[in-house]
Every structure is written in structure tokens, then in C-alpha cells.
Enzyme design. Structure first.
Site, PDB file in Angstrom:
ATOM      1  N   PRO A   1       0.907  -1.100   0.077  1.00  7.08           N
ATOM      2  CA  PRO A   1      -0.020   0.015  -0.051  1.00  7.08           C
ATOM      3  C   PRO A   1       0.842   1.169   0.001  1.00  7.08           C
ATOM      4  O   PRO A   1       1.830   1.406   0.750  1.00  7.08           O
ATOM      5  CB  PRO A   1      -0.776  -0.201   1.184  1.00  7.08           C
ATOM      6  CG  PRO A   1      -0.232  -1.178   2.136  1.00  7.08           C
ATOM      7  CD  PRO A   1       0.409  -2.048   1.242  1.00  7.08           C
ATOM      8  N   ASN A   2       0.282   2.255  -0.904  1.00 12.10           N
ATOM      9  CA  ASN A   2       1.152   3.445  -0.853  1.00 12.10           C
ATOM     10  C   ASN A   2       1.929   3.570  -1.678  1.00 12.10           C
ATOM     11  O   ASN A   2       2.363   4.717  -1.995  1.00 12.10           O
ATOM     12  CB  ASN A   2       1.065   4.005   0.415  1.00 12.10           C
ATOM     13  CG  ASN A   2      -0.179   4.386   1.396  1.00 12.10           C
ATOM     14  OD1 ASN A   2      -1.296   4.892   0.751  1.00 12.10           O
ATOM     15  ND2 ASN A   2      -0.248   3.735   2.722  1.00 12.10           N
TER      16      ASN A   2
ATOM     17  N   ARG B   1       4.813  10.901  -2.491  1.00  9.90           N
ATOM     18  CA  ARG B   1       4.525  10.620  -1.242  1.00  9.90           C
ATOM     19  C   ARG B   1       5.733  10.993  -0.261  1.00  9.90           C
ATOM     20  O   ARG B   1       6.931  10.330  -0.699  1.00  9.90           O
ATOM     21  CB  ARG B   1       4.204   8.963  -1.077  1.00  9.90           C
ATOM     22  CG  ARG B   1       4.419   8.564   0.276  1.00  9.90           C
ATOM     23  CD  ARG B   1       4.240   7.026   0.289  1.00  9.90           C
ATOM     24  NE  ARG B   1       4.068   6.642   1.288  1.00  9.90           N
ATOM     25  CZ  ARG B   1       4.327   5.455   2.125  1.00  9.90           C
ATOM     26  NH1 ARG B   1       4.859   4.467   1.087  1.00  9.90           N
ATOM     27  NH2 ARG B   1       3.937   5.056   3.272  1.00  9.90           N
TER      28      ARG B   1
ATOM     29  N   TYR C   1      11.000   8.789   0.872  1.00 15.09           N
ATOM     30  CA  TYR C   1      11.099   7.789  -0.115  1.00 15.09           C
ATOM     31  C   TYR C   1      11.567   8.269  -1.591  1.00 15.09           C
ATOM     32  O   TYR C   1      11.450   7.422  -2.379  1.00 15.09           O
ATOM     33  CB  TYR C   1       9.585   7.387  -0.202  1.00 15.09           C
ATOM     34  CG  TYR C   1       8.910   6.636   0.888  1.00 15.09           C
ATOM     35  CD1 TYR C   1       9.388   5.405   1.461  1.00 15.09           C
ATOM     36  CD2 TYR C   1       8.039   7.460   1.815  1.00 15.09           C
ATOM     37  CE1 TYR C   1       8.950   5.013   2.607  1.00 15.09           C
ATOM     38  CE2 TYR C   1       7.443   6.933   2.925  1.00 15.09           C
ATOM     39  CZ  TYR C   1       7.890   5.417   3.277  1.00 15.09           C
ATOM     40  OH  TYR C   1       7.471   4.913   4.289  1.00 15.09           O
TER      41      TYR C   1
ATOM     42  N   ASN D   1       8.097  -5.781  -1.281  1.00 12.43           N
ATOM     43  CA  ASN D   1       7.698  -4.723  -0.292  1.00 12.43           C
ATOM     44  C   ASN D   1       6.478  -4.588   0.343  1.00 12.43           C
ATOM     45  O   ASN D   1       5.642  -3.691  -0.389  1.00 12.43           O
ATOM     46  CB  ASN D   1       8.459  -3.331  -0.709  1.00 12.43           C
ATOM     47  CG  ASN D   1       8.284  -2.180   0.519  1.00 12.43           C
ATOM     48  OD1 ASN D   1       7.843  -2.419   1.220  1.00 12.43           O
ATOM     49  ND2 ASN D   1       8.956  -1.409  -0.368  1.00 12.43           N
TER      50      ASN D   1
ATOM     51  N   ALA E   1       3.365  -0.827   4.799  1.00 12.35           N
ATOM     52  CA  ALA E   1       2.611  -0.961   6.006  1.00 12.35           C
ATOM     53  C   ALA E   1       2.263  -2.291   6.512  1.00 12.35           C
ATOM     54  O   ALA E   1       2.385  -2.702   7.742  1.00 12.35           O
ATOM     55  CB  ALA E   1       1.674   0.111   6.292  1.00 12.35           C
TER      56      ALA E   1
ATOM     57  N   HIS F   1       4.258  -4.802   8.891  1.00 12.58           N
ATOM     58  CA  HIS F   1       4.132  -4.803  10.283  1.00 12.58           C
ATOM     59  C   HIS F   1       2.922  -5.169  10.774  1.00 12.58           C
ATOM     60  O   HIS F   1       2.976  -5.388  12.241  1.00 12.58           O
ATOM     61  CB  HIS F   1       4.388  -3.273  10.757  1.00 12.58           C
ATOM     62  CG  HIS F   1       5.487  -2.484   9.833  1.00 12.58           C
ATOM     63  ND1 HIS F   1       6.772  -2.930   9.870  1.00 12.58           N
ATOM     64  CD2 HIS F   1       5.165  -1.383   9.054  1.00 12.58           C
ATOM     65  CE1 HIS F   1       7.337  -2.136   8.919  1.00 12.58           C
ATOM     66  NE2 HIS F   1       6.544  -1.181   8.670  1.00 12.58           N
TER      67      HIS F   1
ATOM     68  N   ASP G   1       2.157 -15.544   6.337  1.00 15.61           N
ATOM     69  CA  ASP G   1       2.056 -16.972   6.073  1.00 15.61           C
ATOM     70  C   ASP G   1       2.057 -17.135   4.726  1.00 15.61           C
ATOM     71  O   ASP G   1       2.521 -18.353   4.252  1.00 15.61           O
ATOM     72  CB  ASP G   1       0.302 -17.173   6.601  1.00 15.61           C
ATOM     73  CG  ASP G   1       0.290 -17.358   8.419  1.00 15.61           C
ATOM     74  OD1 ASP G   1       1.447 -17.387   8.843  1.00 15.61           O
ATOM     75  OD2 ASP G   1      -0.828 -17.667   8.751  1.00 15.61           O
TER      76      ASP G   1
ATOM     77  N   GLU H   1      12.845  -9.541   1.180  1.00  9.61           N
ATOM     78  CA  GLU H   1      11.972  -8.391   1.581  1.00  9.61           C
ATOM     79  C   GLU H   1      12.819  -6.997   1.474  1.00  9.61           C
ATOM     80  O   GLU H   1      14.017  -7.017   1.736  1.00  9.61           O
ATOM     81  CB  GLU H   1      11.816  -8.338   3.020  1.00  9.61           C
ATOM     82  CG  GLU H   1      11.305  -7.484   4.007  1.00  9.61           C
ATOM     83  CD  GLU H   1      11.212  -7.558   5.327  1.00  9.61           C
ATOM     84  OE1 GLU H   1      11.870  -8.607   6.039  1.00  9.61           O
ATOM     85  OE2 GLU H   1      10.292  -6.995   6.023  1.00  9.61           O
TER      86      GLU H   1
ATOM     87  N   HIS I   1      12.866  -2.893   1.837  1.00  5.79           N
ATOM     88  CA  HIS I   1      12.158  -1.442   2.207  1.00  5.79           C
ATOM     89  C   HIS I   1      12.982  -0.270   1.762  1.00  5.79           C
ATOM     90  O   HIS I   1      14.228  -0.522   2.084  1.00  5.79           O
ATOM     91  CB  HIS I   1      11.945  -1.570   4.002  1.00  5.79           C
ATOM     92  CG  HIS I   1      10.857  -2.807   4.145  1.00  5.79           C
ATOM     93  ND1 HIS I   1       9.670  -2.606   4.226  1.00  5.79           N
ATOM     94  CD2 HIS I   1      11.131  -3.567   5.024  1.00  5.79           C
ATOM     95  CE1 HIS I   1       9.055  -3.682   4.696  1.00  5.79           C
ATOM     96  NE2 HIS I   1      10.319  -4.154   5.079  1.00  5.79           N
ATOM     97  N   ILE I   2      12.477   0.566   1.458  1.00  2.48           N
ATOM     98  CA  ILE I   2      13.157   1.881   0.692  1.00  2.48           C
ATOM     99  C   ILE I   2      13.765   2.491   1.897  1.00  2.48           C
ATOM    100  O   ILE I   2      14.928   2.877   1.925  1.00  2.48           O
ATOM    101  CB  ILE I   2      12.286   2.540  -0.164  1.00  2.48           C
ATOM    102  CG1 ILE I   2      11.617   1.731  -1.192  1.00  2.48           C
ATOM    103  CG2 ILE I   2      12.669   3.989  -0.593  1.00  2.48           C
ATOM    104  CD1 ILE I   2      10.119   2.455  -1.797  1.00  2.48           C
ATOM    105  N   SER I   3      12.992   2.813   2.870  1.00  2.00           N
ATOM    106  CA  SER I   3      13.274   3.661   4.045  1.00  2.00           C
ATOM    107  C   SER I   3      14.064   2.564   5.109  1.00  2.00           C
ATOM    108  O   SER I   3      14.006   1.157   5.092  1.00  2.00           O
ATOM    109  CB  SER I   3      12.369   4.392   4.745  1.00  2.00           C
ATOM    110  OG  SER I   3      11.607   3.638   5.312  1.00  2.00           O
TER     111      SER I   3
ATOM    112  N   ARG J   1      12.984   4.255  12.288  1.00  2.00           N
ATOM    113  CA  ARG J   1      11.924   4.974  12.333  1.00  2.00           C
ATOM    114  C   ARG J   1      11.174   4.624  13.697  1.00  2.00           C
ATOM    115  O   ARG J   1      11.714   4.291  14.591  1.00  2.00           O
ATOM    116  CB  ARG J   1      11.085   4.818  11.074  1.00  2.00           C
ATOM    117  CG  ARG J   1      11.807   5.283   9.978  1.00  2.00           C
ATOM    118  CD  ARG J   1      11.088   4.983   8.608  1.00  2.00           C
ATOM    119  NE  ARG J   1      10.085   5.951   8.249  1.00  2.00           N
ATOM    120  CZ  ARG J   1       9.169   5.784   7.421  1.00  2.00           C
ATOM    121  NH1 ARG J   1       9.351   4.928   6.679  1.00  2.00           N
ATOM    122  NH2 ARG J   1       7.953   6.647   7.449  1.00  2.00           N
TER     123      ARG J   1
ATOM    124  N   ARG K   1       7.454  -0.131  13.473  1.00  2.00           N
ATOM    125  CA  ARG K   1       8.099  -0.306  11.982  1.00  2.00           C
ATOM    126  C   ARG K   1       9.353  -1.440  12.178  1.00  2.00           C
ATOM    127  O   ARG K   1       9.650  -2.030  11.219  1.00  2.00           O
ATOM    128  CB  ARG K   1       8.537   0.756  11.270  1.00  2.00           C
ATOM    129  CG  ARG K   1       7.502   1.633  10.810  1.00  2.00           C
ATOM    130  CD  ARG K   1       8.054   2.949   9.954  1.00  2.00           C
ATOM    131  NE  ARG K   1       7.249   4.065   9.873  1.00  2.00           N
ATOM    132  CZ  ARG K   1       6.119   4.217   9.186  1.00  2.00           C
ATOM    133  NH1 ARG K   1       5.717   3.274   8.097  1.00  2.00           N
ATOM    134  NH2 ARG K   1       5.524   5.236   9.270  1.00  2.00           N
TER     135      ARG K   1
END
Ligand code: DQA
Length: 141
Positions: free
Chosen positions: A10-11, A18, A23, A72, A75, A78, A85, A96, A98-100, A105, A109
Site C-alpha cells: 500500500p501507498n 509521497r 521515499y 515490499n 505498512a 508490520h 503466512d 524483503e 524496504h526503501i527507508s 523510524r 516499523r
């Protein structure tokens, strides 16, 4: 051709617009054009959804027929036991991304439902993380 699926949560459709200080300024679509040029031996499939169940479906549908999945879950990383699963249920190895730097943070997270079920995680290296994950799949295919 090495088949790699990229699944974004999402997002991430708003990348570039954003929180650019967190990001970056590039949209994922722009980045993907460059990624495909940089890795001509890879056939990338790209899927983004803001809906948890659609991400589970994408993991299942790519999870038995690709060389690798770059995931990725944004949200949902988390919060989503269902996505964790799904990663555990499939045969295709997952990296996996993650950009940040999620560890630098908010505390919420720091929890990931997918890290322990993935071959590895790349966090905090920006969009470059997707390229590094691709390199790992090439080296280990
Ligand atoms: C993110 C980090 C998540 O905590 C956040 O909810 C995102 C993006 C990242 O790529 O840095 O949406 O997955």
C-alpha cells in the site's frame, strides 16, 4: 530469462509524490524502466496493490513459478500475519525490501511478519534495494 516478480504494498503507488524526503522523488514506474534496462537478462513482473488480500493472491500466484520474488509489503509488513503466512507457504524465495530504514523510524516499523520467512531483507538503501535483490537472485539462480 530469469523470472522475477516484484510485489509492492500500500501507498507505494504514490512513490515520487509521497513524503519525498523519506521515499525519494522517483515513481516506481520510472525506476522500473531503468531496472529493466540494467538487467536485460531478467523478465520482471510488477504488481502493486493497496489491498492486503490482493497481495496474498499475488504471492500465491507467483510463488511456485518464479525464480524469485522481491516483496515490499509496505505498512502490511508490520501488521499482516496473512502476508507472512503466504511467504512461508510458497516455494519461490522472497527478498524483503524496504526503501527507508525501518529500524531508524517508529518502533512499530521494527516488527516484520515477513523477515523470518524471507531469504533476506534489504532496508534503508532506497530503490537501489530492488536492484541489489535482483543481483542476488541472478547470482543464486
Ligand atoms: C516501507 C516502510 C514501511 O514502514 C512503510 O509503511 C511503507 C514503506 C519502505 O519501503 O520503506 O509504506 O515499506
Amino acid at each position: 530469462m530469469l523470472e522475477i516478480a516484484i510485489i509492492n504494498g500500500p501507498n507505494l503507488n504514490l512513490l515520487g509524490k509521497r513524503e519525498p524526503d523519506v521515499y525519494g522523488h522517483a515513481s516506481f514506474e520510472e525506476f522500473l524502466v531503468q531496472l529493466k534496462k540494467d538487467f536485460p537478462s531478467v523478465n520482471f513482473t510488477y504488481f502493486q496493490s493497496n489491498i492486503e488480500g490482493e497481495i496474498v493472491q499475488a504471492i500465491q500466484s507467483h510463488g511456485f513459478n518464479k525464480a524469485g520474488i522481491i516483496l515490499n509489503p509496505a505498512a502490511y509488513t508490520h501488521t499482516s500475519v496473512a502476508i507472512g503466512d503466504a511467504v512461508a507457504a510458497i516455494k519461490t524465495p522472497v527478498i524483503e525490501v524496504h526503501i527507508s530504514n525501518v529500524h531508524a523510524r517508529e518502533d512499530f516499523r521494527k516488527i516484520s511478519h515477513v523477515s523470518a520467512k524471507s531469504v533476506g531483507s534489504i532496508v534503508g538503501l532506497g530503490l537501489k534495494g530492488y536492484a541489489l535483490a535482483t543481483e542476488w537472485f541472478i547470482a543464486n539462480s
